[in-house]
Scaffold this motif. Sequence first.
Motif, short mmCIF file in Angstrom:
data_model
loop_
_atom_site.label_atom_id
_atom_site.label_comp_id
_atom_site.label_asym_id
_atom_site.label_seq_id
_atom_site.Cartn_x
_atom_site.Cartn_y
_atom_site.Cartn_z
N LEU A 1 0.32 41.47 6.36
CA LEU A 1 1.63 41.48 6.50
C LEU A 1 1.94 39.29 5.85
O LEU A 1 2.45 39.31 4.65
CB LEU A 1 3.12 41.03 7.20
CG LEU A 1 3.55 42.74 8.15
CD1 LEU A 1 3.98 43.00 8.45
CD2 LEU A 1 4.02 43.21 6.51
N GLN A 2 1.58 39.30 6.20
CA GLN A 2 0.99 37.16 5.73
C GLN A 2 0.93 37.19 4.64
O GLN A 2 1.30 36.88 3.18
CB GLN A 2 0.75 36.56 7.40
CG GLN A 2 0.79 36.06 7.96
CD GLN A 2 0.10 35.48 9.27
OE1 GLN A 2 -0.51 36.16 9.78
NE2 GLN A 2 -0.63 33.89 8.60
N ASP A 3 -0.48 38.23 4.06
CA ASP A 3 -0.68 38.47 2.62
C ASP A 3 -0.08 38.65 1.85
O ASP A 3 0.55 38.03 0.84
CB ASP A 3 -2.39 38.69 2.69
CG ASP A 3 -3.40 38.17 4.11
OD1 ASP A 3 -3.73 36.80 3.52
OD2 ASP A 3 -3.97 38.76 5.37
N LEU A 4 0.08 40.05 2.57
CA LEU A 4 1.08 40.09 1.30
C LEU A 4 2.85 39.99 1.37
O LEU A 4 3.01 39.95 -0.23
CB LEU A 4 2.01 41.75 1.75
CG LEU A 4 1.36 43.24 2.84
CD1 LEU A 4 1.77 44.15 2.90
CD2 LEU A 4 -0.20 42.76 1.36
N ALA A 5 2.97 38.54 1.65
CA ALA A 5 4.38 37.96 1.98
C ALA A 5 3.55 36.75 0.83
O ALA A 5 4.67 36.67 0.34
CB ALA A 5 4.76 37.01 2.82
N VAL A 6 2.59 36.41 1.67
CA VAL A 6 2.73 35.24 0.26
C VAL A 6 2.09 35.51 -1.05
O VAL A 6 2.10 34.94 -2.40
CB VAL A 6 1.29 33.93 0.64
CG1 VAL A 6 2.11 33.57 2.30
CG2 VAL A 6 -0.07 34.65 1.00
N ALA A 7 1.27 36.83 -1.16
CA ALA A 7 1.02 37.24 -2.71
C ALA A 7 2.29 37.21 -3.37
O ALA A 7 2.23 37.37 -4.69
CB ALA A 7 -0.01 38.36 -2.09
N SER A 8 3.35 37.92 -2.63
CA SER A 8 4.24 38.64 -3.39
C SER A 8 5.27 37.52 -4.15
O SER A 8 5.41 37.68 -5.22
CB SER A 8 5.08 39.14 -1.75
OG SER A 8 5.02 40.44 -1.75
N SER A 9 5.23 36.08 -3.42
CA SER A 9 5.56 34.92 -3.70
C SER A 9 4.63 34.58 -4.94
O SER A 9 5.61 33.68 -6.15
CB SER A 9 6.19 33.75 -2.73
OG SER A 9 6.74 34.56 -1.77
N ALA A 10 3.11 34.34 -5.09
CA ALA A 10 2.31 34.05 -5.94
C ALA A 10 3.21 34.96 -7.46
O ALA A 10 3.63 34.46 -8.56
CB ALA A 10 1.37 34.25 -5.79
N VAL A 11 3.58 35.97 -7.38
CA VAL A 11 3.69 37.03 -7.78
C VAL A 11 4.66 37.43 -8.87
O VAL A 11 4.56 36.74 -9.70
CB VAL A 11 3.35 38.85 -7.68
CG1 VAL A 11 4.11 39.51 -8.96
CG2 VAL A 11 2.01 39.55 -7.11
N ASP A 12 5.98 36.52 -7.63
CA ASP A 12 6.99 36.16 -8.53
C ASP A 12 6.86 35.14 -9.33
O ASP A 12 7.77 34.98 -9.97
CB ASP A 12 8.06 36.28 -7.61
CG ASP A 12 8.41 37.25 -6.58
OD1 ASP A 12 8.15 38.21 -7.34
OD2 ASP A 12 8.99 37.71 -6.11
N LEU A 13 5.99 34.03 -8.37
CA LEU A 13 6.21 33.06 -9.23
C LEU A 13 5.61 33.48 -10.95
O LEU A 13 5.48 32.43 -12.26
CB LEU A 13 6.09 31.80 -7.99
CG LEU A 13 6.87 30.92 -7.38
CD1 LEU A 13 5.21 30.28 -6.61
CD2 LEU A 13 7.57 30.24 -7.85
N ALA B 1 0.67 29.76 9.30
CA ALA B 1 0.98 30.17 10.62
C ALA B 1 1.22 29.08 11.87
O ALA B 1 1.83 28.90 12.85
CB ALA B 1 0.23 31.58 10.95
N SER B 2 0.19 28.55 11.70
CA SER B 2 -0.04 27.15 12.91
C SER B 2 1.20 26.19 12.46
O SER B 2 1.22 26.36 13.63
CB SER B 2 -0.75 27.30 12.68
OG SER B 2 -1.39 25.87 11.89
N THR C 1 7.78 29.35 4.91
CA THR C 1 8.77 30.14 3.94
C THR C 1 8.29 31.49 3.79
O THR C 1 8.95 32.64 4.86
CB THR C 1 9.68 29.81 2.50
OG1 THR C 1 10.41 28.29 2.91
CG2 THR C 1 10.85 30.74 2.43
N ALA C 2 7.57 32.05 3.28
CA ALA C 2 7.30 33.30 3.50
C ALA C 2 6.09 33.46 4.14
O ALA C 2 6.99 34.86 4.87
CB ALA C 2 6.25 33.59 2.00
N VAL C 3 6.11 33.60 4.91
CA VAL C 3 5.55 34.12 6.54
C VAL C 3 6.24 33.68 7.29
O VAL C 3 6.93 34.63 8.51
CB VAL C 3 4.12 32.46 6.85
CG1 VAL C 3 3.55 33.28 8.05
CG2 VAL C 3 3.16 32.46 5.69
N GLU C 4 7.55 32.44 7.81
CA GLU C 4 8.00 32.60 8.99
C GLU C 4 9.41 33.56 8.05
O GLU C 4 10.03 34.39 9.31
CB GLU C 4 9.47 30.99 8.30
CG GLU C 4 9.87 31.32 9.13
CD GLU C 4 11.32 29.47 8.97
OE1 GLU C 4 11.61 29.09 10.17
OE2 GLU C 4 11.72 29.67 7.64
#
Length: 321
Positions: free
Chosen positions: A297-309, A114-115, A20-23
């Motif tokens: 930006l993929q890394d930032l997106a998933v890291a931001s989700s990890a921080v929120d969780l 991504a794949s 979801t974050a990468v999409e």
Amino acid sequence: MIVVPEREIAGLISAADCFTAVEQVFASMAQKSAYNFPVIREAIGHADALYGFKSGFDRESLALGLKSGGFWPNNAAKGLTNHQSTIFLFDADTGRCHAVVGGNLLTALRTAAASAISIRYLARQDAKVLGMIGAGHQSKFQLRAALDQRAFGKVVGWNLHPEALDRLAAVAEERDIPFEAVDLDRLGAEADVIITITSSFAPILKAAQVRPGTHLACMGTDTRGKQEVEAGLLAAATVFTDEIAQSVTIGEAQHAVAQGLIPAGDIIEIGAVINGTHPGRSGAEEITLFDGTGVGLQDLAVASSAVDLAISKGLAVEVDA
């Protein structure tokens, strides 16, 4: 400042969260509301390592930051993963470092996401056989994510060192799907979807080995000089990517563009398909190829989700900075 250590990542974020974050960030990139900064990736002349930085800013989510790390090929002998990285997130309003997040597992998950996104949006709906080229650490994440996208009935795999294919066979067994080790000719003849995930600097898969209607996700080329498939295969395909600038400089398309086989302007951002501004696959016989270069930006997106969780679950470590 929040610290989310590597040891907490597996229990925090799922493959679905990363998808979801990468999409979302691919869609934001295609809308030009998020952009990556130039990549730095160099051989450091020590331990055969490649080291660098990927960074960017998303005006929609306000994710700002960088991933620092790279590839240490001798780490396996030390009981460590070859890919080592840390993600730093900054407050877009003040510039202060907001979080430091372990990036090793997140890198594997975001690359697999991504794949998987490319398969969801570009592979034929009736795809039944999944081909895997490469059986390194990243391959099991790729395989699991791909199997969530279509009702595959079989997995076929090839690796330079066949003994490593046990890794893929184990994942297929988890999902109760048959797995078979095959040569590249047979893999291309049978597979409806092919994922390449190697660190090769010479083409492995040839254009003549890929049949019409195949979707390929080329995920291993992220450095100048790397190459997983014959350049002519890109000329025979409709090429999609995460970011065009990276695709033509450090991605799989670098070779086809340099040889004049395809113009950079013909490469399509996958985010445009997600947003509905490009139709994606145009027919059952079309070969589609996703050049997954891996963007900051993929890394930032998933890291931001990890921080929120981590915050919501009380697992975030707060330190003075």
